[in-house]
Every structure is written in C-alpha cells, then in structure tokens.
Design an enzyme around this catalytic site. Structure first.
Site, PDB file in Angstrom:
ATOM      1  N   GLY A 138     -28.567   9.642  -7.254  1.00  0.00           N
ATOM      2  CA  GLY A 138     -27.449   8.549  -7.229  1.00  0.00           C
ATOM      3  C   GLY A 138     -26.246   9.153  -7.988  1.00  0.00           C
ATOM      4  O   GLY A 138     -25.343   8.372  -8.249  1.00  0.00           O
ATOM      5  N   THR A 167     -29.591  24.963  -7.541  1.00  0.00           N
ATOM      6  CA  THR A 167     -29.604  26.433  -7.304  1.00  0.00           C
ATOM      7  C   THR A 167     -30.845  27.330  -8.270  1.00  0.00           C
ATOM      8  O   THR A 167     -30.704  27.026  -9.467  1.00  0.00           O
ATOM      9  CB  THR A 167     -28.239  26.828  -7.144  1.00  0.00           C
ATOM     10  OG1 THR A 167     -27.565  25.861  -6.253  1.00  0.00           O
ATOM     11  CG2 THR A 167     -28.175  28.416  -6.834  1.00  0.00           C
ATOM     12  N   ASP A 253     -14.999  25.194 -17.263  1.00  0.00           N
ATOM     13  CA  ASP A 253     -13.831  25.984 -17.374  1.00  0.00           C
ATOM     14  C   ASP A 253     -13.952  27.494 -17.157  1.00  0.00           C
ATOM     15  O   ASP A 253     -13.182  28.363 -16.594  1.00  0.00           O
ATOM     16  CB  ASP A 253     -13.052  26.116 -18.737  1.00  0.00           C
ATOM     17  CG  ASP A 253     -12.709  24.450 -18.933  1.00  0.00           C
ATOM     18  OD1 ASP A 253     -12.430  23.981 -17.728  1.00  0.00           O
ATOM     19  OD2 ASP A 253     -12.392  24.141 -20.113  1.00  0.00           O
ATOM     20  N   ARG A 256     -15.979  27.610 -12.895  1.00  0.00           N
ATOM     21  CA  ARG A 256     -15.250  27.247 -11.405  1.00  0.00           C
ATOM     22  C   ARG A 256     -14.591  28.450 -11.400  1.00  0.00           C
ATOM     23  O   ARG A 256     -14.313  28.968  -9.938  1.00  0.00           O
ATOM     24  CB  ARG A 256     -14.117  26.136 -11.891  1.00  0.00           C
ATOM     25  CG  ARG A 256     -15.055  24.909 -11.829  1.00  0.00           C
ATOM     26  CD  ARG A 256     -14.237  23.726 -11.919  1.00  0.00           C
ATOM     27  NE  ARG A 256     -15.146  22.584 -11.816  1.00  0.00           N
ATOM     28  CZ  ARG A 256     -14.879  21.250 -12.390  1.00  0.00           C
ATOM     29  NH1 ARG A 256     -14.019  21.117 -12.956  1.00  0.00           N
ATOM     30  NH2 ARG A 256     -15.968  20.153 -12.013  1.00  0.00           N
ATOM     31  N   GLY A 355     -13.964  35.974  18.537  1.00  0.00           N
ATOM     32  CA  GLY A 355     -14.506  35.261  19.881  1.00  0.00           C
ATOM     33  C   GLY A 355     -16.086  35.466  19.951  1.00  0.00           C
ATOM     34  O   GLY A 355     -16.666  34.954  18.926  1.00  0.00           O
ATOM     35  N   GLU A 379     -20.155  22.884  -8.008  1.00  0.00           N
ATOM     36  CA  GLU A 379     -19.010  23.036  -9.359  1.00  0.00           C
ATOM     37  C   GLU A 379     -17.882  22.126  -8.916  1.00  0.00           C
ATOM     38  O   GLU A 379     -16.720  22.334  -9.547  1.00  0.00           O
ATOM     39  CB  GLU A 379     -18.870  24.463  -9.531  1.00  0.00           C
ATOM     40  CG  GLU A 379     -20.090  25.060  -9.981  1.00  0.00           C
ATOM     41  CD  GLU A 379     -20.505  24.765 -11.322  1.00  0.00           C
ATOM     42  OE1 GLU A 379     -21.766  24.442 -11.354  1.00  0.00           O
ATOM     43  OE2 GLU A 379     -20.062  25.097 -12.316  1.00  0.00           O
ATOM     44  N   GLY A 380     -18.098  20.839  -8.362  1.00  0.00           N
ATOM     45  CA  GLY A 380     -16.895  19.981  -8.021  1.00  0.00           C
ATOM     46  C   GLY A 380     -16.427  20.360  -6.768  1.00  0.00           C
ATOM     47  O   GLY A 380     -16.040  21.360  -6.301  1.00  0.00           O
TER      48      GLY A 380
HETATM   49  C1  LIG Z   1     -26.721  24.329  -1.601  1.00  0.00           C
HETATM   50  C2  LIG Z   1     -26.313  23.451  -2.947  1.00  0.00           C
HETATM   51  C3  LIG Z   1     -26.410  23.733  -4.099  1.00  0.00           C
HETATM   52  C4  LIG Z   1     -26.213  23.135  -5.272  1.00  0.00           C
HETATM   53  N1  LIG Z   1     -26.442  23.677  -6.472  1.00  0.00           N
HETATM   54  C5  LIG Z   1     -26.455  22.619  -7.533  1.00  0.00           C
HETATM   55  C6  LIG Z   1     -26.609  23.284  -8.748  1.00  0.00           C
HETATM   56  O1  LIG Z   1     -27.214  24.197  -8.861  1.00  0.00           O
HETATM   57  N2  LIG Z   1     -26.774  21.966  -9.772  1.00  0.00           N
HETATM   58  C7  LIG Z   1     -26.357  21.066  -9.549  1.00  0.00           C
HETATM   59  O2  LIG Z   1     -26.154  20.036 -10.377  1.00  0.00           O
HETATM   60  N3  LIG Z   1     -26.028  20.444  -8.342  1.00  0.00           N
HETATM   61  C8  LIG Z   1     -25.838  21.424  -7.473  1.00  0.00           C
HETATM   62  N4  LIG Z   1     -25.306  21.019  -6.190  1.00  0.00           N
HETATM   63  C9  LIG Z   1     -24.967  19.702  -5.965  1.00  0.00           C
HETATM   64  C10 LIG Z   1     -23.388  19.575  -5.702  1.00  0.00           C
HETATM   65  O3  LIG Z   1     -22.781  19.906  -7.036  1.00  0.00           O
HETATM   66  C11 LIG Z   1     -23.110  18.280  -5.401  1.00  0.00           C
HETATM   67  O4  LIG Z   1     -23.396  18.092  -4.036  1.00  0.00           O
HETATM   68  C12 LIG Z   1     -21.479  17.918  -5.400  1.00  0.00           C
HETATM   69  O5  LIG Z   1     -21.360  17.878  -6.879  1.00  0.00           O
HETATM   70  C13 LIG Z   1     -21.061  16.780  -4.637  1.00  0.00           C
HETATM   71  O6  LIG Z   1     -21.807  15.711  -4.911  1.00  0.00           O
HETATM   72  P1  LIG Z   1     -22.671  14.744  -3.793  1.00  0.00           P
HETATM   73  O7  LIG Z   1     -23.233  15.462  -2.877  1.00  0.00           O
HETATM   74  O8  LIG Z   1     -23.488  13.690  -4.281  1.00  0.00           O
HETATM   75  O9  LIG Z   1     -21.611  14.114  -3.040  1.00  0.00           O
HETATM   76  P2  LIG Z   1     -20.619  12.606  -3.537  1.00  0.00           P
HETATM   77  O10 LIG Z   1     -20.203  12.825  -4.935  1.00  0.00           O
HETATM   78  O11 LIG Z   1     -21.294  11.514  -2.884  1.00  0.00           O
HETATM   79  O12 LIG Z   1     -19.346  12.865  -2.538  1.00  0.00           O
HETATM   80  C14 LIG Z   1     -19.350  12.716  -0.822  1.00  0.00           C
HETATM   81  C15 LIG Z   1     -17.927  13.194  -0.607  1.00  0.00           C
HETATM   82  O13 LIG Z   1     -16.868  12.094  -1.135  1.00  0.00           O
HETATM   83  C16 LIG Z   1     -16.058  12.821  -1.770  1.00  0.00           C
HETATM   84  N5  LIG Z   1     -15.527  12.050  -3.077  1.00  0.00           N
HETATM   85  C17 LIG Z   1     -16.357  11.946  -4.175  1.00  0.00           C
HETATM   86  N6  LIG Z   1     -15.698  10.965  -4.955  1.00  0.00           N
HETATM   87  C18 LIG Z   1     -14.323  11.237  -4.864  1.00  0.00           C
HETATM   88  C19 LIG Z   1     -13.180  10.256  -5.439  1.00  0.00           C
HETATM   89  N7  LIG Z   1     -13.166  10.139  -6.377  1.00  0.00           N
HETATM   90  N8  LIG Z   1     -11.929  10.888  -4.547  1.00  0.00           N
HETATM   91  C20 LIG Z   1     -11.990  11.368  -3.394  1.00  0.00           C
HETATM   92  N9  LIG Z   1     -13.265  11.791  -2.674  1.00  0.00           N
HETATM   93  C21 LIG Z   1     -14.152  11.736  -3.498  1.00  0.00           C
HETATM   94  C22 LIG Z   1     -16.389  14.185  -2.009  1.00  0.00           C
HETATM   95  O14 LIG Z   1     -15.612  15.187  -2.429  1.00  0.00           O
HETATM   96  C23 LIG Z   1     -17.374  14.631  -1.056  1.00  0.00           C
HETATM   97  O15 LIG Z   1     -16.672  14.844  -0.031  1.00  0.00           O
HETATM   98  C24 LIG Z   1     -25.807  21.805  -4.981  1.00  0.00           C
HETATM   99  C25 LIG Z   1     -25.505  21.333  -3.579  1.00  0.00           C
HETATM  100  C26 LIG Z   1     -25.769  22.141  -2.461  1.00  0.00           C
HETATM  101  C27 LIG Z   1     -25.484  21.391  -1.287  1.00  0.00           C
END
Ligand SMILES: Cc1cc2nc3c(=O)[nH]c(=O)nc-3n(C[C@H](O)[C@H](O)[C@H](O)COP(=O)(O)OP(=O)(O)OC[C@H]3O[C@@H](n4cnc5c(N)ncnc54)[C@H](O)[C@@H]3O)c2cc1C
Length: 402
Positions: A138, A167, A253, A256, A355, A379-380
C-alpha cells in the site's frame, strides 16, 4: 568549479569497469535475460575486484562506493568516491544494467549503510551484501505511508509487515528495512534497520517476473515478529518531528546519482550500437553540419545524443556535489529525472532507428529498451523527481505541493 573531463585518477577505474562490462557482462547478457532468476555465477570473480576498489576509498562501480564524509576538512575541489562510483557505474551499465544490480555486495542497502551507518556498523557489515526494502503493497511513491512497524522490546526491535519489489531481496545477506517506530508521529518516526538473513520471522515469500532487468532478483519479503538487535538501527533512534524524514532520506542524495548513472550507461550503449548500424547502412552522422540538413535518421540520432549529454552532465554534477559536501538533493533529483526519461527515450528511439533489427533478439537494443524503464521508476519515479525539483525551486514543503 566543476571540471567536466573525467578526472585523471578515475581513468584507471573507468577503463577497468569498461573492460569488465565488455568481457564479462555483455557476453552473458542475453543468457541471463532468458534464464530469469538464475544467479549469474560469472559475477563472483568480478565482485572480489570491486570489493578491492571500494575498500581503496576511491569508489568502485557499485552502490557500496558512495559515502559522504561530513567531517573532512575543506581542501578545495575534490573528486571522490561518489564521482568515481558514478563513472564506474556508467561503464558497467553500458555492459548490462541487470548484471550490475546483481553484483554481490553492491546493493542499494550497501549504499544506505555507506551513507548513514556509524563506524561500528560500517565495520560489522563490511563485506556483506545488503538490499533495500521500502516499498509495501500500500505504499510506493509516498514512502511516508509505511505501515511496517518496529516495536521496542528490551534489546531488540520487533518488526512486522510486508515489503514488495525488493531488488536482490533473495540473494543479499541482509536487507535495510524501513519501518515506523510510531505511526502517529508520521515521517519522523520512520527508521531503517539492517535485518540479516536467517533472522527468525524474516521470510522471502516469492520472486517477481518482470519486463526488464530479468537477471536481477526482485523479491517479496515478510516480517512476522522478527526480532532485530537494537544496534542494527541505522542513524539515531530519536524521533525528531522537526527534522522529519532527514535521516533515512539522506541515502537518496547518494543513490539517485547512481541510478542516473545506470540510465546514462544503458543510453550510451544504445547510441553506440545505433551509430554503428547507421554507418553500416550508409548514414553518416556529421557533427559539423546542422541536423536539419542531414538524413532524417542522423538528425534524430543527434537529438537523442544531445539529451544523453544533458543527462550525463547532470549526473556528474550531482555526484561531484556529494563529494564536495554541497547539498545536492535538487541536483540528484534533476539528474535522476533527466537520465531516467532519457534512457527510455534513447533506447526506444534506437529500436526505431534500427528497424526490424532493433526489435529482434539478434541485437541487444530491444533488451536495453526493456531494461531502461525501471531506471525511471525505482529510487523515486519520474513524476516524484519532478515534484521534488518543483518543491525545491519554489521553496514549498511536501504538504504545500503534493
Ligand atoms: C524491478 C523493480 C525493482 C524495485 N526495487 C526496489 C527495491 O529494491 N526496494 C524498494 O523499496 N522498492 C523497489 N521497487 C519499487 C519502486 O521503488 C516503486 O515501484 C516506486 O517507488 C513506485 O511506487 P509504486 O509502484 O507503488 O507506484 P505508485 O506510487 O502507486 O505510483 C503510480 C504512478 O503514479 C505516479 N504518482 C504517484 N504519486 C504522485 C504524485 N504525487 N504526483 C504525480 N504522480 C504521482 C507515479 O509516478 C507512478 O507513475 C522496485 C520496483 C521494480 C518494478
């Protein structure tokens, strides 16, 4: 003043990283893209080499090389571990992003430890591999919404909750877990804890199947009354509601710029391969003539390359600032936003320019276009980086601009 040439002392590292990328990563790139979840054993030897580079204090080509030395005396312009690590990372990801993410002891948890651990913890966790677990079912972008709890109990914290998309969550020796000490106190109560594999109550639930970086294992983790020694908390246990998120967020910091470097590396790989294919097809990219007087494919290539250059320079700037103890949150987010989007645009643009060859498994272009998307997410995300940049430029807080 930042000097945009690769510093002399980093040249050896860059050459070594490039050699490893072309001789170790590239030849096994396709094999482990197909064999999802299989650990690339070929990485073991290379990992030892990187350990050596990281302990030399000059950075390496993985997350363990980043550290901000706040107590160092100001001695003018410094090209330190962050810049070297970013330069090495670019080269390694020119080889293969998923391989770099699979390198033992170079996890994002290692970067968290390198960034915020005290000396005793640095020593205790030296030579181990650590993943980073923030995301929950969530809670993704809004990391303040974390629900995993850490409850004090004698000499331990007891962790309860679930983390997803971690990861190296299966392969690493430990995981840096973000959990809240008190949900009512908001962001300030979120702390990070090093949880070692084998700790009772810590379970790897499953691995994810993914679009790209398929050689990298991405795990779901569960913590069920998992008792973690108090000395595994990174940073201070005090909840300072005025400082808010500062402690745990500091890691970003440093990480990223690293993710931006990964994006720069894969973009460069695609550009080099595409230029080769264009030349083979009789299209020359001419840097002395305006783009609009050239073949449409060459003009498109030049636009993609210009974006790449911008991403590269922003990435170097953000790492250089970290080495020189300058606050770099704005630049780190700018670099991550620009490089993440550029990697996606460039790699897909290169698929188009090449292509049918770009779309087929005969070349690595299609793979790079799949691998690059994650660099604009973890990482955001792109949107979150833009939000951070806007907040910084406009002087708004996170509650004023959401
Ligand atoms: C292959 C893979 C590896 C990963 N590895 C790690 C890891 O090692 N450790 C870890 O903790 N996480 C990891 N993640 C998770 C990753 O960091 C999250 O997927 C990411 O932070 C986005 O969160 P979410 O998927 O819940 O999307 P959400 O937060 O639900 O966002 C969905 C969409 O809405 C947009 N959005 C959300 N809030 C806003 C806002 N305020 N304004 C505008 N747009 C918004 C987002 O940009 C996105 O496009 C990994 C994910 C993947 C797919």
């Amino acid at each position: 003043m930042i000097n945009l040439e690769v510093p002399k002392k980093a040249k050896g590292l860059v050459n070594q990283a490039r050699q490893a990328a072309s001789e170790v990563f590239r030849p096994i790139s396709r094999k482990y893209d197909r064999a999802e979840h299989e650990y690339p054993v070929e990485l073991d030897m290379l990992a030892s080499l990187l350990d050596g580079l990281n302990t030399s204090g000059e950075g390496g080509a993985g997350a363990a090389g980043v550290r901000r030395k706040e107590d160092e005396k100001d001695s003018g312009n410094r090209n330190g571990g962050n810049l070297s690590t970013v330069l090495g990372t670019i080269e390694m990801c020119w080889g293969d992003v998923a391989m770099l993410l699979s390198m033992p002891r170079q996890g994002l948890g290692n970067a968290a430890i390198a960034s915020v651990a005290n000396d005793e913890q640095l020593e205790r966790f030296a030579g181990t591999w650590s993943a980073m677990a923030i995301t929950e079912p969530g809670c993704g972008s809004d990391s303040a919404a974390i629900t995993t709890t850490a409850t004090e109990d004698g000499d331990h914290y007891v962790l309860n909750g679930e983390k997803i998309f971690v990861t190296s969550g299966e392969r690493a020796d430990s995981v840096v877990v973000w959990a809240t000490l008190d949900k009512d106190l908001g962001r300030a109560a979120i702390k990070s804890f090093v949880v070692e594999k084998g700790t009772p109550g810590f379970e790897v639930v499953r691995l994810e199947h993914k679009l790209g970086i398929r050689a990298s294992d991405t795990a779901v983790l569960r913590f069920d009354n998992c008792r973690v020694p108090k000395e595994n908390l990174l940073g201070t246990p005090e909840i300072d509601t005025k400082k808010g998120f500062a402690g745990v967020m500091q890691t970003f910091d440093n990480t990223r710029p690293l993710v931006a470097a990964m994006a720069v590396g894969v973009a460069r790989a695609a550009l080099e391969e595409t230029e080769r294919l264009l030349t083979e097809a009789g299209v020359e990219v001419d840097y002395d003539r305006p783009a609009n007087l050239q073949h449409a494919a060459a003009a498109r290539y030049l636009r993609l390359e210009a974006d790449y250059e911008a991403a590269y320079l922003l990435t170097l700037e953000s790492a250089w600032m970290a080495d020189n103890r300058k606050p770099n949150s704005l630049q780190a987010s700018m670099a991550k936003a620009k490089a993440g989007r550029t990697a996606v645009d460039v790699t897909l643009g290169c698929v188009e320019l090449a292509g049918t060859l770009g779309y087929s498994e005969e070349s690595l272009l299609e793979k790079w276009s799949r691998d690059s998307k994650i660099l604009d997410i973890f990482e955001g995300t792109q949107q979150i980086q833009q939000l951070i940049v806007a907040r910084r430029l406009l002087g708004k807080s996170s509650s004023e601009l959401k």
